[in-house]
Design an enzyme around this catalytic site. Structure first.
Site, PDB file in Angstrom:
ATOM      1  N   ARG A 219     -30.637  -4.493 -20.258  1.00 48.53           N
ATOM      2  CA  ARG A 219     -31.890  -5.253 -20.221  1.00 48.53           C
ATOM      3  C   ARG A 219     -31.932  -6.348 -21.288  1.00 48.53           C
ATOM      4  NH1 ARG A 219     -36.719  -1.224 -18.155  1.00 48.53           N
ATOM      5  NH2 ARG A 219     -35.427   0.575 -17.651  1.00 48.53           N
TER       6      ARG A 219
ATOM      7  N   GLU B  94     -32.978  -1.444  -5.586  1.00 54.25           N
ATOM      8  CA  GLU B  94     -31.629  -1.315  -5.017  1.00 54.25           C
ATOM      9  C   GLU B  94     -31.549  -1.627  -3.523  1.00 54.25           C
ATOM     10  OE1 GLU B  94     -31.949   0.576  -8.817  1.00 54.25           O
ATOM     11  OE2 GLU B  94     -33.078   1.035  -6.962  1.00 54.25           O
TER      12      GLU B  94
ATOM     13  N   ASP C 224     -23.439   5.523 -10.571  1.00 55.06           N
ATOM     14  CA  ASP C 224     -23.552   4.281  -9.790  1.00 55.06           C
ATOM     15  C   ASP C 224     -22.915   3.015 -10.368  1.00 55.06           C
ATOM     16  OD1 ASP C 224     -25.492   4.262 -11.779  1.00 55.06           O
ATOM     17  OD2 ASP C 224     -27.197   4.055 -10.430  1.00 55.06           O
TER      18      ASP C 224
ATOM     19  N   THR D  68     -26.129  -4.981 -13.756  1.00 59.01           N
ATOM     20  CA  THR D  68     -26.853  -3.951 -13.005  1.00 59.01           C
ATOM     21  C   THR D  68     -28.366  -4.049 -13.172  1.00 59.01           C
ATOM     22  OG1 THR D  68     -26.664  -1.623 -12.343  1.00 59.01           O
ATOM     23  CG2 THR D  68     -26.887  -2.104 -14.720  1.00 59.01           C
TER      24      THR D  68
ATOM     25  N   GLU E 135     -29.525   1.205 -21.723  1.00 59.15           N
ATOM     26  CA  GLU E 135     -30.724   0.442 -21.349  1.00 59.15           C
ATOM     27  C   GLU E 135     -30.865  -0.827 -22.182  1.00 59.15           C
ATOM     28  OE1 GLU E 135     -32.552   0.820 -18.827  1.00 59.15           O
ATOM     29  OE2 GLU E 135     -32.283   2.893 -18.173  1.00 59.15           O
TER      30      GLU E 135
END
Length: 589
Positions: free
Chosen positions: A220, A483, A349, A569, A216
């Site tokens: 980010r 998404e 994913d 992502t 994360e």
């Protein structure tokens, strides 16, 4: 006399000159240089010391006379001319200081060239322009409320109007600020971007004694800082990104080099999630570092970042893959797979996404990444992709050889992925990949359309007579996820079929009707209910991803064109490392 003395300070080497004139040492103590030179002088005979001293005295006399000449010239100038010279000197010092900021942190000097498409034009169609302006207003609303009620904290609780902090970031603060930087920039919200940059300069601190999620924080914070640098050229973002990247390197201290999921920044000790298959690392977490770490090496000149993520591939390529599939769990100590659970949604994913994008980001030179991606897609299509009796294509999950006919909201990114990778397959398969991406987009749109609120559930099923509907209460929530809109954006870019803009606008209307509250935007606990029950969290990725992809969906293709940018992502755009640009940079060094 005062002016003569002051003029010395404007000489090119004034500090050395002053030390020679006013703080002159006896000949035996005169310092000529560093290291070996000093030793030679100290150990030399009397004659050599006298010669050296004479040379130094001559140089001091020459510098002193030059200073006096320049001071006399200064005395002949008008006061306003002297002031101009002082201003010019100050500006030069400031410029040199800014340019040297990177070197102070051990970073190489880089000539910033803003990549193509950092700013786009206005859409010509007035209807499209009006819709895009509405999306910008939504961003303004989300940002203003975050600033009003939660400034400097990670996220906003828009119902209770206070800050919200997830333990994913430890005690690092400002997730929404860093996540939103590039969205603010491409929407040309310059004042907001400037205040966000000021907060990063003054308050973004990674020296914390806390455990963070490596995944994360990378997608980010590192991703957000990298994008902000590439868009704006502001050096603070490069310095902060590299500083954070260096702290994350400790996560790779495992027997295999497969990083831990969690890392304490102060102690450097890592561990994995206790629920993850016998202490395993997670495919989507350790497989979603590649883009950012390659760019960290590019911007820092330090190959260690790229080496760490390339080693992950070496470990994976040594392992057998069941049916050609990558299980979601890998033990970082033994280097062996955990339980055989395969998913293109949660836990798996973005690993597949990053294989494709690593190849694209390398200007299509990363042949290893390309092969790994297309081999994986072939296995996914053979073993996981199915069609319902109602004609909806979906991607199931594989557990120990058995299929679970469930598809997560997270899996809906794959429609865009298949389309993005369509031109890398053999020509006879290109159309098939486009069709596959379009079918996934239609299925995910159906998951939205079959709810009361026209927003998609966290997961939906294809069994027991239902299709594209959530049947379990703990799968009916919507947390402002991007998404589905991400896939619409890619399909629009490649086909210009207006239905994708229509579907995106349906999502805008649903967000405004059901998620907008007095203090911002909130997720919903049950998208099938008649009235929304809000979860009271405005996720940072709502500003980073959902609103950005909507804005791009209603923008012309010249804004962040896909041949020049890839999105991490978390929807942070990173430039393609074009071969010709690298050659130019090498020649300029």
């Amino acid at each position: 006399i005062t002016l003569c003395f002051g003029a010395i300070f404007f000489l090119p080497d004034s500090s050395k000159l002053l030390s020679g004139v006013f703080f002159h040492h006896p000949p035996s103590e005169q310092r000529l240089g560093g290291g070996e030179e000093e030793v030679v002088v100290a150990a030399g005979g009397g004659e050599s010391r006298q010669d050296a001293a004479a040379e130094n005295l001559a140089k001091i006399r020459e510098d002193h006379e030059r200073a006096l000449r320049e001071a006399k010239e200064t005395l002949r100038k008008q006061p306003d001319e002297i002031q101009r010279d002082i201003r010019r000197e100050k500006e030069k010092v400031a410029r040199d200081s800014r340019a040297g900021g990177a070197q102070e942190k051990g970073l190489p000097h880089l000539l910033f060239r803003q990549p193509i498409g950092a700013v786009g034009g206005e859409p010509a169609d007035p209807d499209v322009r009006q819709k895009r302006d509405k999306i910008k207003q939504m961003m303004q609303n989300a940002w203003d409320n975050y600033k009003r009620y939660a400034w400097g904290l990670n996220e906003l609780k828009p119902v209770s109007k206070q800050g919200h902090s997830s333990n994913l970031f430890g005690s690092i603060q400002g997730a929404t600020i860093v996540d939103a930087l590039d969205t603010l920039y491409i929407m040309e919200m310059r004042d907001e971007f400037a205040e966000a940059k000021e907060w990063v300069e003054k308050h973004l601190d990674f020296n914390v004694n806390a455990e963070i999620s490596v995944f994360e924080v990378n997608i980010r914070f590192v991703g957000g800082l990298l994008s902000a640098y590439y868009l704006s050229g502001e050096e603070i973002f490069r310095r902060k990104a590299v500083e954070l990247g260096e702290k994350l390197l400790a996560a790779f201290n495992t027997p295999t080099g497969i990083p831990w999921a969690l890392l304490n920044f102060k102690s450097g000790i890592g561990r994995n999630w206790p629920w993850a298959s016998g202490g395993s690392s997670i495919l989507a977490e350790f497989g979603t570092l590649h883009l950012e770490f390659v760019h960290l090496s590019h911007l820092s000149g330090n190959p260690v970042f790229a080496e760490k993520v390339m080693n992950i591939r070496k470990v994976l390529n040594r392992l057998d893959k069941p049916q050609g599939l990558y299980p979601n769990y890998l033990n970082p100590s033994s280097g062996q797979w955990g339980q055989n659970h395969v998913s293109v949604g949660g836990l798996g994913d973005s690993f597949y996404e990053y294989l494709l994008k690593a190849w694209l980001m390398s200007d299509k030179t990363d042949e290893e990444g390309k092969k790994m991606y297309y081999d994986a897609v072939q296995s996914i299509e053979t073993h996981l992709i199915r069609k319902s009796s109602g004609g909806l294509t979906y991607i199931a999950e594989w557990k120990g050889g058995l299929l679970e006919h469930k598809m997560g909201h997270l899996t809906c990114f794959a429609g865009g992925m298949f389309v993005l990778g369509a031109d890398g397959v053999s020509p006879d398969l290109t159309v098939h990949h486009f069709e596959l991406g379009a079918e996934i987009a239609r299925t995910c749109h159906e998951s939205y359309d079959r709810t009361t609120m026209k927003l998609g559930p966290e997961a939906f099923r294809f069994d027991g007579g239902v299709e594209a509907i959530a049947t379990r209460q703990n799968e009916k929530y919507y947390i402002l996820r991007p998404e589905v809109i991400e896939t619409y954006m890619y399909l629009w870019r490649f086909t210009h079929d207006t239905k994708y803009r229509q579907w995106g606008w349906e999502a805008v209307e649903a967000l405004e009707k059901h998620c907008k509250v007095d203090g911002g935007y909130s997720g919903i606990r049950d998208v099938y209910a008649n009235h929304p029950s809000h979860d009271d969290v405005q996720q940072s990725f709502y500003l980073a991803e959902t609103l950005k992809y909507l804005f791009l969906l209603f923008s012309d293709d010249d804004l962040l064109p896909l041949e020049h940018w890839v999105f991490n992502t978390e929807a942070h755009p990173l430039p393609v490392l074009h071969k010709d640009n690298e050659e130019k940079e090498d020649k300029s060094k």
